[in-house]
Scaffold this motif. Sequence first.
Motif, mmCIF file in Angstrom:
data_model
loop_
_atom_site.group_PDB
_atom_site.id
_atom_site.type_symbol
_atom_site.label_atom_id
_atom_site.label_comp_id
_atom_site.label_asym_id
_atom_site.label_seq_id
_atom_site.Cartn_x
_atom_site.Cartn_y
_atom_site.Cartn_z
ATOM 1 N N TYR A 123 -7.338 3.607 0.623
ATOM 2 C CA TYR A 123 -8.476 3.299 0.444
ATOM 3 C C TYR A 123 -9.179 3.638 -0.962
ATOM 4 N N MET A 124 -8.373 4.218 -1.728
ATOM 5 C CA MET A 124 -8.797 4.735 -3.114
ATOM 6 C C MET A 124 -7.979 3.599 -4.069
ATOM 7 N N ASN A 125 -7.518 2.698 -3.338
ATOM 8 C CA ASN A 125 -6.979 1.467 -4.382
ATOM 9 C C ASN A 125 -8.027 0.665 -5.129
ATOM 10 N N SER A 153 -11.851 -0.472 -3.611
ATOM 11 C CA SER A 153 -13.015 0.017 -3.691
ATOM 12 C C SER A 153 -13.687 -0.607 -4.727
ATOM 13 N N ILE A 154 -13.414 -1.430 -5.532
ATOM 14 C CA ILE A 154 -14.370 -2.162 -6.388
ATOM 15 C C ILE A 154 -14.953 -3.316 -5.659
ATOM 16 N N TYR A 164 -17.480 9.681 -7.450
ATOM 17 C CA TYR A 164 -17.080 10.959 -6.945
ATOM 18 C C TYR A 164 -15.715 11.022 -6.471
ATOM 19 N N PHE A 165 -15.856 10.232 -5.366
ATOM 20 C CA PHE A 165 -14.358 10.119 -4.279
ATOM 21 C C PHE A 165 -13.240 9.833 -5.255
ATOM 22 N N GLN A 166 -13.425 9.218 -6.299
ATOM 23 C CA GLN A 166 -12.315 8.756 -7.031
ATOM 24 C C GLN A 166 -11.921 10.144 -7.831
ATOM 25 N N GLU A 198 -8.335 13.060 -8.113
ATOM 26 C CA GLU A 198 -7.845 13.390 -9.315
ATOM 27 C C GLU A 198 -7.247 12.122 -10.191
ATOM 28 N N ASP A 199 -8.208 11.048 -9.783
ATOM 29 C CA ASP A 199 -7.959 9.817 -10.687
ATOM 30 C C ASP A 199 -8.992 9.734 -11.703
ATOM 31 N N TYR A 200 -8.667 10.069 -13.077
ATOM 32 C CA TYR A 200 -9.805 10.090 -13.850
ATOM 33 C C TYR A 200 -10.329 8.741 -14.576
#
Length: 601
Positions: free
Chosen positions: A455-457, A461-462, A516-518, A522-524
Amino acid sequence: GDPLYVKVNKLTSTKTQLPFSFYSLPYCQPKRIVDNAENLGEVLRGDRIENSPYEFKMRKPRLCNIVCRKVLDKKTANAFKEKIDDEYRVNMILDNLPLVVPVRRFDQENGVVYQHGFHVGLKGRYAGSKEEKQFINNHLTFTVKYHKDPHADSARIVGFEVKPFSVKHEYKGEWNEKTRLTTCDPQAKRVVTSSESPQEVEETREIIFTYDVEFQESDVKWAYRWDTYLLIADDQIHWFSIVNSLMTVLFLSGMVAMIMLRTLYRDISKYNQLETQEEAQEETGWKLVHGDVFRAPANSDLLCVYVGTGVQFFGMILVTMIFALLGFLSPSNRGGLMTAMLLLWVFMGLFAGYSSVRLYKLFKGTEWKKITLKTAFMFPATIFSIFFVLNALIWGQKSSGAVPFGTMIALVLLWFGISVPLVFIGSHIGIQKPTIQDPVKTSKIPRQIPEQAWYMNPTFSILIGGILPFGAVLIELFFILTSIWLHQFYYIFGFLFIVFVILIVTCAEITIVLCYFQLCSEDYRWWWRSYLTSGSSALYLFLYAAFYFFTKLNITKPVSGVLYFGYMLIVSYSFFVLTGTIGFYACFRFTRLIYSSVKIE
């Protein structure tokens, strides 16, 4: 007894969306056709205002005035037939009021709806025949409503209505200037009613154009004469949509507040405590990426350009809305809205240059002139090229909606002569300013990004991020599309302004939450992602426009379809730039805020 001159405007159709000038059809013409001076907005809308053979004398009713007689040949008959098939309407203007046809509606209390302009003609069958014929509206019964000045004998025009009829006029003997019609005779008090036999459009048929005019006193004051045109049938749906959107906003605001309080306050106090106990190895989530969070993204130049353009757009929309709220851009000022938006876009170039260069300087860029040029040209050039192709299509259809060559040159001059220099001035001011300082130092070596949950793909998320901002504007969007494509007035700027504010808040909050979730996982790489998260609502806008096209519009011609999607593409692209920039700036402030409150040795 003062003379009143009726002017004719374009012929319009919601079926083809291609306007034509009135005299493109073989209607009666005055001795010489005089073109009215139009402003920039009117020209872009395809308005062509010309004089007409219809002339009245104030408060002097006339019955059965003959305008002219035409005998149709094959070409003229086909011209009329084609416009009748495409359901074209004739628009006229008297004293700056557009002509309306009152239509009775039985489901409403006051029971009258006003339609703009009257149909060129109608299709029907003779009794007992299966073949469909075209009939032309050649007799017009005008009603001019006036409001009498209580102190003087003068009066002002407050309404201009018409009832069109199709009548096969008859007369005795040969036709000459003094012929009296038997179907419509002022001396015999014979008036046209709808029971007459209609006038068919066929080759070699003669058509006699006639009109009546009557004057009615009205209680409507001159200052309120536009109210009937701008009557909102049902404003409850707007309130409903606003309340609905406010719920979304409250929900998101709650989430943002929770993130701020819980994580920042608790995490930071805990984190700053840890430093003393030298247990800093166990950092979690967003604090781990402090050394990378302000690393310049890939294609940072392009991001600067897009942010600059978005600021330019935001400024234009905001100022236009404020003007519209103050009532400067009422529909009685035809083309005012278009003109104002174009001029504001040009002047907002100043802010575009400034913001794109400030960001570029933060990314330690050195070639600021290159960025400035891109900001001044990239977005307008894309829009202009789409517009140019669409204009060529309209021009090929010989429609009056095609922007004349002179106006095209005027637009290019506005762009090169005013907008581009202003972008450069803005950039120059921006480059003089000190560079924005990052709250934390960026490490030399980029950190590894751990594998992300599904779900953080980024794509997922976009796409999720665009749903809420789009939902906030959905109802208002429907009304705007209806006003553009079904030729109705849009005058609910108060509602629009509230919706615009809701849109800004929703874009900002959804981006902050997802950002924030991203960072916690640890994806900056948040720079582009923050822009695209809220910007993706433009994709939904375009999909909705396609849905609207197939469900609400009955456009059949391919050219008209291309025009619709071409213009909606321009609108969606602009919406992308606007919402993307709002999301980006929200996230930009958010990351600076959270990282500046952490002590990092």
